[in-house]
Scaffold this active site. Structure first.
Site, PDB file in Angstrom:
ATOM      1  N   ASP A 168       0.758  -1.151  -0.197  1.00  0.00           N
ATOM      2  CA  ASP A 168       0.075  -0.028   0.017  1.00  0.00           C
ATOM      3  C   ASP A 168       0.967   1.149   0.026  1.00  0.00           C
ATOM      4  O   ASP A 168       0.209   2.508  -0.177  1.00  0.00           O
ATOM      5  CB  ASP A 168      -1.010   0.020   1.273  1.00  0.00           C
ATOM      6  CG  ASP A 168      -0.264  -0.068   2.553  1.00  0.00           C
ATOM      7  OD1 ASP A 168       0.855   0.077   2.743  1.00  0.00           O
ATOM      8  OD2 ASP A 168      -1.156  -0.086   3.508  1.00  0.00           O
ATOM      9  N   SER A 169       2.365   0.902   0.008  1.00  0.00           N
ATOM     10  CA  SER A 169       3.138   2.122   0.017  1.00  0.00           C
ATOM     11  C   SER A 169       3.089   2.799  -1.353  1.00  0.00           C
ATOM     12  O   SER A 169       3.545   3.760  -1.707  1.00  0.00           O
ATOM     13  CB  SER A 169       4.490   1.741   0.117  1.00  0.00           C
ATOM     14  OG  SER A 169       4.890   0.468  -0.412  1.00  0.00           O
TER      15      SER A 169
ATOM     16  N   ASP B 222      -0.883  -6.222  -0.710  1.00  0.00           N
ATOM     17  CA  ASP B 222      -1.137  -5.617   0.477  1.00  0.00           C
ATOM     18  C   ASP B 222      -2.763  -5.145   0.665  1.00  0.00           C
ATOM     19  O   ASP B 222      -3.279  -4.639  -0.550  1.00  0.00           O
ATOM     20  CB  ASP B 222      -0.424  -4.301   0.650  1.00  0.00           C
ATOM     21  CG  ASP B 222       0.304  -4.322   1.908  1.00  0.00           C
ATOM     22  OD1 ASP B 222      -0.024  -4.934   2.932  1.00  0.00           O
ATOM     23  OD2 ASP B 222       1.156  -3.364   2.039  1.00  0.00           O
TER      24      ASP B 222
ATOM     25  N   GLU C 127       8.646  -4.146  11.242  1.00  0.00           N
ATOM     26  CA  GLU C 127       9.034  -2.824  10.914  1.00  0.00           C
ATOM     27  C   GLU C 127       9.470  -1.964  11.944  1.00  0.00           C
ATOM     28  O   GLU C 127       8.597  -1.590  12.834  1.00  0.00           O
ATOM     29  CB  GLU C 127       8.053  -2.128  10.202  1.00  0.00           C
ATOM     30  CG  GLU C 127       8.316  -1.000   9.413  1.00  0.00           C
ATOM     31  CD  GLU C 127       7.451  -0.055   8.283  1.00  0.00           C
ATOM     32  OE1 GLU C 127       7.711   0.915   7.929  1.00  0.00           O
ATOM     33  OE2 GLU C 127       6.506  -1.014   8.073  1.00  0.00           O
TER      34      GLU C 127
ATOM     35  N   LYS D 139      -0.944  -9.559   2.729  1.00  0.00           N
ATOM     36  CA  LYS D 139      -0.568  -9.172   3.792  1.00  0.00           C
ATOM     37  C   LYS D 139      -1.615  -8.021   4.225  1.00  0.00           C
ATOM     38  O   LYS D 139      -2.305  -7.236   3.629  1.00  0.00           O
ATOM     39  CB  LYS D 139       0.960  -8.287   3.518  1.00  0.00           C
ATOM     40  CG  LYS D 139       1.577  -7.896   4.833  1.00  0.00           C
ATOM     41  CD  LYS D 139       2.758  -7.299   4.497  1.00  0.00           C
ATOM     42  CE  LYS D 139       2.711  -5.937   4.132  1.00  0.00           C
ATOM     43  NZ  LYS D 139       2.073  -4.814   5.021  1.00  0.00           N
TER      44      LYS D 139
ATOM     45  N   GLU E  35      -1.948  -5.676   8.193  1.00  0.00           N
ATOM     46  CA  GLU E  35      -1.378  -4.953   9.334  1.00  0.00           C
ATOM     47  C   GLU E  35      -1.672  -5.322  10.736  1.00  0.00           C
ATOM     48  O   GLU E  35      -2.961  -5.180  10.798  1.00  0.00           O
ATOM     49  CB  GLU E  35      -0.979  -3.565   9.048  1.00  0.00           C
ATOM     50  CG  GLU E  35      -0.373  -3.017   7.854  1.00  0.00           C
ATOM     51  CD  GLU E  35      -0.155  -1.661   7.783  1.00  0.00           C
ATOM     52  OE1 GLU E  35      -0.423  -0.789   8.639  1.00  0.00           O
ATOM     53  OE2 GLU E  35       0.553  -1.174   6.716  1.00  0.00           O
TER      54      GLU E  35
END
Length: 297
Positions: free
Chosen positions: A54-55, A93, A192, A123, A125
């Protein structure tokens, strides 16, 4: 000196292969990619795991952070990356707001990334409720990679983009989140922005591949954002993002040179143009209509 492409015939990376690499102590190379050309580059470089993160929101789509990016936007980018990959494991993501509401929502979104974009895994979070969502997605047949420590989608709740686990209480929270995701069935977890000493203390409790990004060297592998390590974007650079190349500088030099040659009329040169047989050119000229009177000198 250039590095030749890795073995083009190497086998596809599977979840089993990642666990084998962990058991053998072979570092896992993970990287982000957001388009087809980048996918071709990381494929040729022989990386193991590719994340369409999502970056992409702030890296290639121009958003201020990761929160606004939509499922549709990430699916489009992921499909482009899929078309450029053969061997690496592809992870998509799940963006903010696409899995938190319920297990049903999470499963539906995960299935879209597999069916519509060709992902091998997804993925998500955080721990807590995210572990419940991870468990539901795994039970629905989609492999899940977890993500603990600094989780950009909820960075505001964590006090901004800063390292996590720097107090005993926060370090324990990172451990608890990681254990919850592992117990939920995640095949891997991203750590992270966690102090290396905290990662060192947590690793003995982990039974699945752990991928670090700003979490020290004791993880089973590392991941960086492509645009950070290549310095394609030269804005904010996290402490953990080593610059391995200066691609934006090269891009700017190339565009500057192009603009200068266009303005000086040195481009295009004869070698950049196409020819026509003289007799065809003469025939064409003989058939040209008369010039309008206003254009006659």
């Amino acid at each position: 000196m250039s590095t030749p492409p890795k073995d083009p015939n190497r086998k596809r990376i599977t979840l089993t292969k990642l666990h084998e690499m962990r058991a053998l102590g072979e570092p896992i190379v993970m990287i982000t990619a957001y388009d087809h050309p980048s996918a071709l580059v990381v494929e040729e470089a022989g990386v193991d795991v590719v994340l369409v993160g999502d970056s992409a929101a702030n890296t290639v789509l121009g958003y201020a952070d990761t929160v606004p990016v939509t499922v549709e936007e990430l699916l489009m980018l992921t499909r482009a990356v899929r078309r450029g990959l053969r061997a690496p494991l592809l992870v998509g993501d799940l963006p903010f707001g696409s899995y938190e509401a319920s297990d049903a929502q999470a499963i539906e979104t995960a299935h879209r990334f597999v069916k519509e974009a060709g992902c091998d895994a997804i993925k998500l979070e955080g721990g807590g409720t995210s572990a419940e969502r991870a468990r539901a997605i795994v039970r629905a047949g989609v492999p899940v990679m977890g993500h603990v420590g600094l989780t950009p989608q909820t960075a505001t709740m964590l006090g901004g983009y800063r390292a996590q686990g720097r107090t005993a209480a926060r370090a324990r929270a990172v451990l608890d989140d990681a254990l919850a995701l592992q117990e939920a069935g995640c095949f891997s977890i991203v750590f992270e922005a966690i102090p290396a000493a905290v990662t060192d203390a947590i690793m003995p409790y982990m039974e699945i591949p752990i991928i670090g990004i700003g979490a020290g060297a004791s993880t089973d592998g590392q991941v960086l954002v492509l645009h950070d390590l290549l310095t394609i974007n030269d804005g904010f650079q996290p402490k953990f993002a080593k610059r391995f190349a200066a691609v934006k500088d090269e891009m700017r030099r190339g565009v500057d040179a192009y603009a200068e040659e266009v303005r000086s009329r040195t481009f295009p040169a004869p070698e950049h143009t196409y020819n026509i047989a003289p007799e065809e050119l003469e025939r064409f000229r003989s058939e040209l209509p008369s010039m309008p009177r206003s254009h006659v000198g």
